[in-house]
Design an enzyme around this catalytic site. Structure first.
Site, mmCIF file in Angstrom:
data_model
loop_
_atom_site.group_PDB
_atom_site.id
_atom_site.type_symbol
_atom_site.label_atom_id
_atom_site.label_comp_id
_atom_site.label_asym_id
_atom_site.label_seq_id
_atom_site.Cartn_x
_atom_site.Cartn_y
_atom_site.Cartn_z
ATOM 1 N N LYS A 186 0.973 -1.251 -0.193
ATOM 2 C CA LYS A 186 0.022 -0.006 0.059
ATOM 3 C C LYS A 186 0.815 1.237 -0.003
ATOM 4 O O LYS A 186 0.311 2.327 -0.510
ATOM 5 C CB LYS A 186 -0.721 -0.015 1.268
ATOM 6 C CG LYS A 186 -0.554 -0.064 2.580
ATOM 7 C CD LYS A 186 0.231 1.058 3.161
ATOM 8 C CE LYS A 186 0.769 0.716 4.604
ATOM 9 N NZ LYS A 186 1.626 1.854 5.117
ATOM 10 N N VAL A 274 12.354 7.612 7.105
ATOM 11 C CA VAL A 274 12.437 6.524 6.345
ATOM 12 C C VAL A 274 10.938 6.420 5.540
ATOM 13 O O VAL A 274 9.936 6.775 6.327
ATOM 14 C CB VAL A 274 12.428 5.289 6.844
ATOM 15 C CG1 VAL A 274 12.163 3.889 5.573
ATOM 16 C CG2 VAL A 274 14.013 4.893 7.395
#
EC number: 1.1.1.94
Length: 330
Positions: A186, A274
């Site tokens: 996703k 990140v």
């Protein structure tokens, strides 16, 4: 119950605070000395999640100290660090604790899911926790529902009992492959949703991206052994909705910056944390080639990120593909 949380990013910090509220004995492990000193002295983790960290939570940089006598060890590091932390855990582990993995990603070098990487080093039961769960909301006790998956349902039940309260509801799903893939893939679609926003497109475009994105996630998932119904659950469409629509989503925010003309490197620098979807795009693109699965959105996002394709051209490529039946390939 003694529970260790490995990794003091946003999610690790949030889950440590949540579990502390439930009365567990929590140790939060991190390896950055500067971050350690900041948290110990201020009881805040300013870069990742700037909230009060209770004094009852022990903070350490010593991994053996962190996991000794723990009944549950939570891995809350980015996906690219899961192999390293699993290897270190093997060296210091002193009992058969349950491992709960929070990282959402596919290892780029091996194309393995995170639970597969962990099992290379540890014989412990591994439980995957996934679903729509922004750390910023969990720590504020905003009602949240997620899913647990493991090859051992009893391990899921132990974690369910330990982690659940009136604000954090957990369901159990036996489909480990589907839950992990849903949580990982996703992020690619969220990058695309962000790019769409950055280009100035509207709700119609985003709805199409999310729906057709879910279709290609399902195609790859089924090819890799998932139950297609998993992608209609919290780890699939649930996580997809929150990641594609919220400004708390790093993947969406990175996509917006790219849609506005910034390079991938510039976008990642501005986000400062990140962005899992970047590496996952590489992994998913390779998996689609290996298994001959049609993933046109993933292919175009790969082209934007790594081949310098203009986002407008990528949209044109998607919109001018051959005519299809909606459920083709599912």
């Amino acid at each position: 119950m003694k529970i260790s949380v490995l990794g003091a990013g946003s999610w690790g910090t949030a889950i440590a605070i949540h579990l502390n509220r439930l009365g567990h004995q929590i140790t939060l492990w991190l390896r950055d000395k500067n971050q350690f000193e900041e948290i110990v002295s201020t009881r805040h983790n300013k870069k990742y999640l700037d909230v009060d960290i209770p004094q009852e939570i022990s903070i350490t940089t010593d991994l053996k100290e962190a996991v000794t006598n723990s009944e549950i060890v939570v891995i809350a590091v980015p996906s690219h660090a899961v192999r390293e932390i699993s290897e270190k855990l093997k060296e210091v582990a002193d009992k058969n604790f349950i491992v709960v993995n929070l990282a959402k990603g596919i290892e780029t070098s091996t194309l393995k899911r995170m639970s597969e990487v962990i099992k290379e080093y540890l014989s412990n039961d591994v439980v995957v926790l996934s679903g729509p769960s922004h750390a910023e909301e969990v720590v504020r006790q905003i009602p949240t529902a997620c899913v647990l998956a493991s090859l051992n349902v009893k391990a899921c039940e132990v974690v369910q009992d330990a982690f659940m309260d009136e604000n954090f509801r957990l369901y159990i799903n036996k489909d480990v492959v589907g839950v992990e893939l849903g949580g990982s893939l996703k992020n690619i679609i969220a990058l695309g949703a962000g790019i769409s926003d950055g280009l100035g497109f509207g709700d119609n475009t985003k709805a199409a991206l999310m729906t057709r994105g879910l279709a290609e996630i399902t195609r790859l998932g089924v090819a890799l052994g998932s139950d297609p119904l998993t992608f209609l659950g919290l780890a699939g469409v649930g996580d997809l909705i929150v990641t594609c629509t919220s400004m708390l989503s790093r993947n969406r925010r990175a996509g917006i910056l790219i849609g506005k003309g910034k390079s991938l490197e510039e976008a990642l620098k501005e986000i400062g944390m990140v962005v899992e979807g970047v590496n996952t795009t590489k992994s998913a693109y390779r998996l689609s080639q290996i298994h001959k699965i049609e993933m046109p959105i993933t292919k175009e996002i790969y082209s934007i990120l790594f081949e310098g394709k203009n986002p407008y051209e990528a949209v044109y490529s998607l919109m001018t593909r051959d005519k299809k039946h909606e459920l083709h390939g599912i």
